[in-house]
Design a protein around this motif. Structure first.
Motif, mmCIF file in Angstrom:
data_model
loop_
_atom_site.group_PDB
_atom_site.id
_atom_site.type_symbol
_atom_site.label_atom_id
_atom_site.label_comp_id
_atom_site.label_asym_id
_atom_site.label_seq_id
_atom_site.Cartn_x
_atom_site.Cartn_y
_atom_site.Cartn_z
ATOM 1 N N ALA A 95 43.384 25.093 42.112
ATOM 2 C CA ALA A 95 44.013 24.662 43.308
ATOM 3 C C ALA A 95 45.118 23.727 43.212
ATOM 4 O O ALA A 95 45.855 23.433 44.111
ATOM 5 C CB ALA A 95 42.836 23.924 44.103
ATOM 6 N N TRP A 96 45.327 23.267 41.957
ATOM 7 C CA TRP A 96 46.268 22.122 41.721
ATOM 8 C C TRP A 96 47.759 22.424 41.606
ATOM 9 O O TRP A 96 48.583 21.625 41.606
ATOM 10 C CB TRP A 96 45.749 20.971 40.898
ATOM 11 C CG TRP A 96 44.478 20.487 41.395
ATOM 12 C CD1 TRP A 96 43.257 20.702 40.736
ATOM 13 C CD2 TRP A 96 44.235 19.674 42.544
ATOM 14 N NE1 TRP A 96 42.294 20.010 41.718
ATOM 15 C CE2 TRP A 96 42.640 19.505 42.660
ATOM 16 C CE3 TRP A 96 44.966 19.276 43.589
ATOM 17 C CZ2 TRP A 96 42.201 18.881 43.681
ATOM 18 C CZ3 TRP A 96 44.370 18.673 44.733
ATOM 19 C CH2 TRP A 96 42.792 18.427 44.637
ATOM 20 N N ALA A 97 47.931 23.810 40.949
ATOM 21 C CA ALA A 97 49.174 24.180 40.483
ATOM 22 C C ALA A 97 50.254 24.413 41.605
ATOM 23 O O ALA A 97 49.699 24.986 42.565
ATOM 24 C CB ALA A 97 49.259 25.266 39.445
ATOM 25 N N ASN A 123 47.437 31.650 42.489
ATOM 26 C CA ASN A 123 46.227 30.780 41.603
ATOM 27 C C ASN A 123 45.010 31.178 41.684
ATOM 28 O O ASN A 123 43.916 30.777 41.198
ATOM 29 C CB ASN A 123 46.683 29.162 41.663
ATOM 30 C CG ASN A 123 47.707 28.861 41.222
ATOM 31 O OD1 ASN A 123 48.478 29.545 40.253
ATOM 32 N ND2 ASN A 123 48.395 27.731 41.521
ATOM 33 N N VAL A 124 44.660 31.740 43.075
ATOM 34 C CA VAL A 124 43.523 32.135 43.758
ATOM 35 C C VAL A 124 42.725 33.369 42.960
ATOM 36 O O VAL A 124 43.226 34.497 42.986
ATOM 37 C CB VAL A 124 43.458 32.188 45.159
ATOM 38 C CG1 VAL A 124 42.108 32.312 45.703
ATOM 39 C CG2 VAL A 124 44.301 31.234 45.938
ATOM 40 N N PRO A 125 41.727 32.976 42.249
ATOM 41 C CA PRO A 125 40.647 34.242 42.023
ATOM 42 C C PRO A 125 40.570 35.181 42.770
ATOM 43 O O PRO A 125 40.286 35.066 44.115
ATOM 44 C CB PRO A 125 39.527 33.578 41.228
ATOM 45 C CG PRO A 125 39.995 32.033 40.971
ATOM 46 C CD PRO A 125 40.890 31.656 42.173
ATOM 47 N N SER A 137 49.568 21.598 47.320
ATOM 48 C CA SER A 137 48.076 22.131 47.347
ATOM 49 C C SER A 137 47.235 21.098 48.320
ATOM 50 O O SER A 137 47.766 19.856 48.263
ATOM 51 C CB SER A 137 47.565 22.079 45.814
ATOM 52 O OG SER A 137 47.821 20.800 45.297
ATOM 53 N N SER A 138 46.254 21.505 48.789
ATOM 54 C CA SER A 138 45.489 20.566 49.569
ATOM 55 C C SER A 138 44.059 20.857 49.497
ATOM 56 O O SER A 138 43.759 22.158 49.553
ATOM 57 C CB SER A 138 46.228 20.767 51.142
ATOM 58 O OG SER A 138 45.269 19.859 51.910
ATOM 59 N N VAL A 139 43.143 19.898 49.173
ATOM 60 C CA VAL A 139 41.765 20.226 49.216
ATOM 61 C C VAL A 139 41.294 19.393 50.452
ATOM 62 O O VAL A 139 41.384 18.129 50.248
ATOM 63 C CB VAL A 139 41.199 19.858 47.954
ATOM 64 C CG1 VAL A 139 39.673 20.070 47.753
ATOM 65 C CG2 VAL A 139 41.888 20.484 46.830
ATOM 66 N N THR A 140 40.206 19.933 51.399
ATOM 67 C CA THR A 140 39.544 19.310 52.297
ATOM 68 C C THR A 140 38.163 19.449 52.365
ATOM 69 O O THR A 140 37.938 20.880 52.156
ATOM 70 C CB THR A 140 40.445 19.512 53.825
ATOM 71 O OG1 THR A 140 41.691 19.223 53.738
ATOM 72 C CG2 THR A 140 39.736 18.549 54.735
ATOM 73 N N ARG A 141 37.332 18.707 52.205
ATOM 74 C CA ARG A 141 35.860 18.891 52.229
ATOM 75 C C ARG A 141 35.290 18.383 53.412
ATOM 76 O O ARG A 141 35.573 17.357 54.100
ATOM 77 C CB ARG A 141 35.235 18.101 50.988
ATOM 78 C CG ARG A 141 33.629 18.296 51.053
ATOM 79 C CD ARG A 141 33.097 17.615 50.085
ATOM 80 N NE ARG A 141 33.616 17.525 48.787
ATOM 81 C CZ ARG A 141 33.517 18.487 47.608
ATOM 82 N NH1 ARG A 141 32.743 19.481 47.876
ATOM 83 N NH2 ARG A 141 34.200 18.244 46.498
#
Length: 126
Positions: free
Chosen positions: A27-29, A50-52, A33-37
């Motif tokens: 997620a970080w490259a 980058n996404v599998p 990038s943004s991560v929200t939980r």
């Protein structure tokens, strides 16, 4: 208030993961990038490459960065971008950071989005 927006390079994806998962390394490259939980999900926005393949994702987004920083007391910043895009029939995915905002639009509509934003008085830098 006229704004300047920069089109970031590359294609982006919006991904949905289990809320119990740790943020993945992939997620970080990339330039954004943004991560929200939340209790219901872990959302990741990142470079699509980058996404599998097994990850639930909506690919094909272009990212527009609003040139900030913006004071927290300012109002209507996102609205001044979203209203012209709505008028052009362009769906969005919005992100905010401490300093600025990002609007993702379908890659297939990035030129149309730029035209709508320029017509509304904004500057769009490709």
């Amino acid at each position: 208030m006229p704004l300047t927006l920069h089109v970031l390079p590359g294609e982006y994806a919006v991904c949905r993961l289990d809320p119990q998962e740790a943020p993945p390394a992939w997620a970080w490259a990339g330039p954004l990038s943004s991560v929200t939980r939340t209790l219901a999900e872990l959302s990741v926005v990142c470079a699509a490459q980058n996404v599998p393949p097994e990850v639930e994702a909506q690919r094909g987004w272009a990212a527009l960065e609003l040139q900030g920083p913006f004071a927290f007391t300012l109002t209507g910043i996102l609205a001044s971008v979203l209203v012209p895009l709505q008028g052009a029939g362009i769906g969005i995915f919005a992100l905010s950071t401490f300093d600025t905002d990002y609007v993702l639009v379908p890659e297939s509509q990035v030129r149309k989005a730029a035209e709508a934003l320029r017509a509304a008085g904004h500057t769009v830098v490709d």
